[in-house]
Design a protein around this motif. Structure first.
Motif, PDB file in Angstrom:
ATOM      1  N   THR A 231       1.796   6.684  -7.021  1.00 46.21           N
ATOM      2  CA  THR A 231       0.696   7.593  -7.463  1.00 46.21           C
ATOM      3  C   THR A 231       1.181   9.157  -7.123  1.00 46.21           C
ATOM      4  O   THR A 231       0.869  10.100  -7.970  1.00 46.21           O
ATOM      5  CB  THR A 231      -0.653   7.277  -6.746  1.00 46.21           C
ATOM      6  OG1 THR A 231      -0.351   7.228  -5.259  1.00 46.21           O
ATOM      7  CG2 THR A 231      -1.012   6.108  -7.078  1.00 46.21           C
ATOM      8  N   HIS A 232       1.952   9.592  -5.976  1.00 45.87           N
ATOM      9  CA  HIS A 232       2.587  10.916  -5.790  1.00 45.87           C
ATOM     10  C   HIS A 232       3.458  11.141  -6.777  1.00 45.87           C
ATOM     11  O   HIS A 232       3.608  12.550  -7.181  1.00 45.87           O
ATOM     12  CB  HIS A 232       3.045  10.674  -4.502  1.00 45.87           C
ATOM     13  CG  HIS A 232       1.872  10.990  -3.399  1.00 45.87           C
ATOM     14  ND1 HIS A 232       1.438   9.976  -3.021  1.00 45.87           N
ATOM     15  CD2 HIS A 232       1.513  11.884  -2.566  1.00 45.87           C
ATOM     16  CE1 HIS A 232      -0.001  10.038  -2.200  1.00 45.87           C
ATOM     17  NE2 HIS A 232       0.339  11.127  -1.913  1.00 45.87           N
TER      18      HIS A 232
ATOM     19  N   ALA B 267       0.874  -1.291  -0.012  1.00 47.04           N
ATOM     20  CA  ALA B 267      -0.070  -0.136  -0.125  1.00 47.04           C
ATOM     21  C   ALA B 267       0.799   1.037   0.140  1.00 47.04           C
ATOM     22  O   ALA B 267       0.560   2.275  -0.709  1.00 47.04           O
ATOM     23  CB  ALA B 267      -1.025  -0.038   1.318  1.00 47.04           C
ATOM     24  N   ARG B 268       1.920   1.247   0.839  1.00 41.81           N
ATOM     25  CA  ARG B 268       2.647   2.309   0.883  1.00 41.81           C
ATOM     26  C   ARG B 268       3.568   2.605  -0.407  1.00 41.81           C
ATOM     27  O   ARG B 268       3.675   3.724  -1.112  1.00 41.81           O
ATOM     28  CB  ARG B 268       3.880   2.186   1.957  1.00 41.81           C
ATOM     29  CG  ARG B 268       4.857   3.287   2.270  1.00 41.81           C
ATOM     30  CD  ARG B 268       5.725   3.178   3.331  1.00 41.81           C
ATOM     31  NE  ARG B 268       6.533   1.616   3.437  1.00 41.81           N
ATOM     32  CZ  ARG B 268       6.348   0.769   4.259  1.00 41.81           C
ATOM     33  NH1 ARG B 268       5.208   0.661   5.062  1.00 41.81           N
ATOM     34  NH2 ARG B 268       7.062  -0.240   4.129  1.00 41.81           N
ATOM     35  N   GLU B 269       4.012   1.334  -1.075  1.00 41.90           N
ATOM     36  CA  GLU B 269       4.651   1.630  -2.408  1.00 41.90           C
ATOM     37  C   GLU B 269       3.709   2.148  -3.596  1.00 41.90           C
ATOM     38  O   GLU B 269       4.026   3.068  -4.360  1.00 41.90           O
ATOM     39  CB  GLU B 269       5.160   0.369  -2.711  1.00 41.90           C
ATOM     40  CG  GLU B 269       6.292   0.027  -2.095  1.00 41.90           C
ATOM     41  CD  GLU B 269       7.064  -1.601  -2.526  1.00 41.90           C
ATOM     42  OE1 GLU B 269       6.208  -2.139  -3.191  1.00 41.90           O
ATOM     43  OE2 GLU B 269       8.067  -1.972  -1.864  1.00 41.90           O
ATOM     44  N   ALA B 270       2.351   1.629  -3.512  1.00 45.04           N
ATOM     45  CA  ALA B 270       1.294   2.205  -4.353  1.00 45.04           C
ATOM     46  C   ALA B 270       1.209   3.665  -4.152  1.00 45.04           C
ATOM     47  O   ALA B 270       0.848   4.538  -5.235  1.00 45.04           O
ATOM     48  CB  ALA B 270      -0.001   1.399  -4.094  1.00 45.04           C
ATOM     49  N   ARG B 271       1.073   4.011  -3.043  1.00 44.33           N
ATOM     50  CA  ARG B 271       0.809   5.441  -2.529  1.00 44.33           C
ATOM     51  C   ARG B 271       1.986   6.332  -3.312  1.00 44.33           C
ATOM     52  O   ARG B 271       1.847   7.402  -3.871  1.00 44.33           O
ATOM     53  CB  ARG B 271       0.771   5.817  -1.085  1.00 44.33           C
ATOM     54  CG  ARG B 271      -0.532   5.782  -0.499  1.00 44.33           C
ATOM     55  CD  ARG B 271      -0.823   6.263   0.689  1.00 44.33           C
ATOM     56  NE  ARG B 271       0.218   5.748   1.800  1.00 44.33           N
ATOM     57  CZ  ARG B 271       0.193   4.734   2.509  1.00 44.33           C
ATOM     58  NH1 ARG B 271      -0.805   4.046   2.570  1.00 44.33           N
ATOM     59  NH2 ARG B 271       1.291   4.615   3.460  1.00 44.33           N
TER      60      ARG B 271
END
Length: 60
Positions: free
Chosen positions: A57-58, A50-54
């Motif tokens: 996207t940033h 989840a952290r890597e996906a965020r």
């Protein structure tokens, strides 16, 4: 067609009503520890993904 004698029918009905309950085997300390480690690893993996996906996207 034969009819069951009343004693046999009553016994069969009682056996149906009072089915044996499955006894669950108690989990050993080792198995509990292994299960906890597995659950923790899966939780950490989900958090990392989840952290890597965020972060992806940033950046975009």
């Amino acid at each position: 067609m034969m009819k069951d004698p009343p004693a046999s029918r009553a016994l069969r009905d009682a056996n149906r009503a009072f089915k044996p309950v499955e006894i669950k085997k108690e989990i050993s300390d080792y198995a509990k520890t292994q299960q906890s480690l597995h659950e923790n690893r899966e939780r950490l993996k989900a958090e990392r993904l989840a952290r890597e996906a965020r972060e992806r996207t940033h950046r975009e």
